[in-house]
Scaffold this motif. Sequence first.
Motif, PDB file in Angstrom:
ATOM      1  N   ARG A   1       0.894  -1.028  -0.137  1.00  0.00           N
ATOM      2  CA  ARG A   1      -0.095   0.105   0.041  1.00  0.00           C
ATOM      3  C   ARG A   1       0.792   1.027   0.005  1.00  0.00           C
ATOM      4  NH1 ARG A   1      -1.918   3.415   4.027  1.00  0.00           N
ATOM      5  NH2 ARG A   1      -4.095   4.279   3.661  1.00  0.00           N
ATOM      6  N   ALA A   2       1.830   1.083   0.786  1.00  0.00           N
ATOM      7  CA  ALA A   2       2.893   2.470   0.798  1.00  0.00           C
ATOM      8  C   ALA A   2       3.451   2.557  -0.342  1.00  0.00           C
ATOM      9  CB  ALA A   2       4.082   2.051   1.885  1.00  0.00           C
ATOM     10  N   GLN A   3       3.989   1.482  -1.230  1.00  0.00           N
ATOM     11  CA  GLN A   3       4.466   1.801  -2.392  1.00  0.00           C
ATOM     12  C   GLN A   3       3.782   1.992  -3.772  1.00  0.00           C
ATOM     13  OE1 GLN A   3       6.072  -2.114  -3.493  1.00  0.00           O
ATOM     14  NE2 GLN A   3       8.278  -1.809  -2.302  1.00  0.00           N
ATOM     15  N   LEU A   4       2.399   1.840  -3.223  1.00  0.00           N
ATOM     16  CA  LEU A   4       1.421   2.164  -4.332  1.00  0.00           C
ATOM     17  C   LEU A   4       1.213   3.598  -4.211  1.00  0.00           C
ATOM     18  CD1 LEU A   4      -0.826   1.543  -6.415  1.00  0.00           C
ATOM     19  CD2 LEU A   4      -2.319   1.059  -4.739  1.00  0.00           C
ATOM     20  N   LEU A   5       1.139   4.050  -2.931  1.00  0.00           N
ATOM     21  CA  LEU A   5       0.728   5.572  -2.728  1.00  0.00           C
ATOM     22  C   LEU A   5       1.989   6.421  -3.144  1.00  0.00           C
ATOM     23  CD1 LEU A   5      -0.807   5.432   0.944  1.00  0.00           C
ATOM     24  CD2 LEU A   5      -1.807   5.780  -1.236  1.00  0.00           C
ATOM     25  N   GLU A   6       3.188   5.739  -2.957  1.00  0.00           N
ATOM     26  CA  GLU A   6       4.476   6.501  -3.476  1.00  0.00           C
ATOM     27  C   GLU A   6       4.317   6.710  -4.939  1.00  0.00           C
ATOM     28  OE1 GLU A   6       7.931   4.404  -2.041  1.00  0.00           O
ATOM     29  OE2 GLU A   6       7.434   4.903  -0.073  1.00  0.00           O
TER      30      GLU A   6
ATOM     31  N   GLU B   1       1.734   9.219  -6.109  1.00  0.00           N
ATOM     32  CA  GLU B   1       2.158  10.547  -5.701  1.00  0.00           C
ATOM     33  C   GLU B   1       3.055  10.978  -7.091  1.00  0.00           C
ATOM     34  OE1 GLU B   1       2.102  14.225  -4.277  1.00  0.00           O
ATOM     35  OE2 GLU B   1       1.052  12.588  -3.710  1.00  0.00           O
ATOM     36  N   ALA B   2       3.998  10.178  -7.611  1.00  0.00           N
ATOM     37  CA  ALA B   2       4.743  10.250  -8.487  1.00  0.00           C
ATOM     38  C   ALA B   2       4.319  10.744  -9.900  1.00  0.00           C
ATOM     39  CB  ALA B   2       5.995   9.282  -8.607  1.00  0.00           C
ATOM     40  N   ILE B   3       2.996   9.964 -10.242  1.00  0.00           N
ATOM     41  CA  ILE B   3       2.313  10.254 -11.582  1.00  0.00           C
ATOM     42  C   ILE B   3       1.173  11.012 -11.193  1.00  0.00           C
ATOM     43  CG2 ILE B   3       3.147   7.933 -12.333  1.00  0.00           C
ATOM     44  CD1 ILE B   3       0.470   6.706 -11.677  1.00  0.00           C
ATOM     45  N   ARG B   4       1.068  11.747 -10.173  1.00  0.00           N
ATOM     46  CA  ARG B   4      -0.242  12.564  -9.857  1.00  0.00           C
ATOM     47  C   ARG B   4      -0.801  13.380 -11.079  1.00  0.00           C
ATOM     48  NH1 ARG B   4      -3.263  13.636  -5.794  1.00  0.00           N
ATOM     49  NH2 ARG B   4      -1.842  12.639  -4.368  1.00  0.00           N
ATOM     50  N   ALA B   5       0.556  14.087 -11.532  1.00  0.00           N
ATOM     51  CA  ALA B   5       0.642  15.081 -12.676  1.00  0.00           C
ATOM     52  C   ALA B   5      -0.022  14.427 -13.817  1.00  0.00           C
ATOM     53  CB  ALA B   5       1.852  15.739 -12.836  1.00  0.00           C
TER      54      ALA B   5
ATOM     55  N   GLU C   1       0.161  -0.060 -13.039  1.00  0.00           N
ATOM     56  CA  GLU C   1       0.826  -0.041 -11.705  1.00  0.00           C
ATOM     57  C   GLU C   1       0.281  -0.796 -10.680  1.00  0.00           C
ATOM     58  OE1 GLU C   1       3.719   1.400 -10.976  1.00  0.00           O
ATOM     59  OE2 GLU C   1       4.128   2.229 -12.895  1.00  0.00           O
ATOM     60  N   LEU C   2      -1.121  -0.808 -10.599  1.00  0.00           N
ATOM     61  CA  LEU C   2      -1.865  -1.331  -9.785  1.00  0.00           C
ATOM     62  C   LEU C   2      -1.806  -3.112  -9.927  1.00  0.00           C
ATOM     63  CD1 LEU C   2      -5.137   0.814  -9.677  1.00  0.00           C
ATOM     64  CD2 LEU C   2      -3.444   0.186  -7.608  1.00  0.00           C
TER      65      LEU C   2
END
Length: 287
Positions: free
Chosen positions: A182-187, A190-194, A204-205
């Motif tokens: 879950r933490a890696q997924l959130l990271e 965040e990296a591809i939020r733009a 990715e999921l």
Amino acid sequence: MVHSMTAFSRQDRDTAAGTLQLELRSVNQRYLEPHFRLPEALRDLEPMFREALRARLARGKVECTLRFEPAGDEAAPAVDRRRLAALATALEEVRESVPGTAMPDALSLLGHPGVLDSRGPDMEAVKQEALALFQAALDDLVAGRAREGEKLAALIRERLNAVNAQVAEVRRLMPQILERQRAQLLERLEAIRAELDPQRLEAELVLLAQKADVDEELDRLATHVAEVERQLGQPGPVGRRLDFLMQELNREANTLSSKSVVAATTRCAVELKVLIEQMREQIQNIE
């Protein structure tokens, strides 16, 4: 029952004709590979020895050494006095009939057929004794391979218990693994939020879910461990099957290591590979 391919037996027997000594030694080999060192007078026993080995053993390099020492009194030649006296009488008649005929010397007389009784031991009796001695040595060798096999099986079972313990540890760590996922997924989010590309997000999921899902590997590890345990209790040669199962166990341990997302899982995977290698080394000696 598991049998080792490593054993040794030595048998001795005193007979009326002499002393027999037989040694059998076996080491690990992919197939049954017998080698014989026999006295020339007993060389025709080899086919019978070979057949007896094939009836009792399935694998292993087996060396058979047979020695025969004739008894001292059997080996010493003796003069047949009756034949020598008959020969002397005949020579005397020749000399009387043909005066001046040269008479043979003592060595020539000993060379006359029947004068020197140089009969050796009864080799047919010796062969029967050698066959019985070989059977005793083979029984002892098989018993030794069985005793050694029990020790190998005990060592392998210890490692199997340790493998089960590592599998249980990884299952215990699953909540931590999922939290790390879950933490890696959130990271990554965040990296591809733009960009927020739905297709990339879905990829990715899927990738993270596959990487963290080790349930299948754990189930297969448990299944292989159970099969190894079952094979250890089977009659007949099981070494090749066990060797194949070690390959399968190692395959699952490697996959578990590649999917690791926490250090503890990596340590468990490394320990699994160490245990599997230890079992594999022992299995190389199992028939």
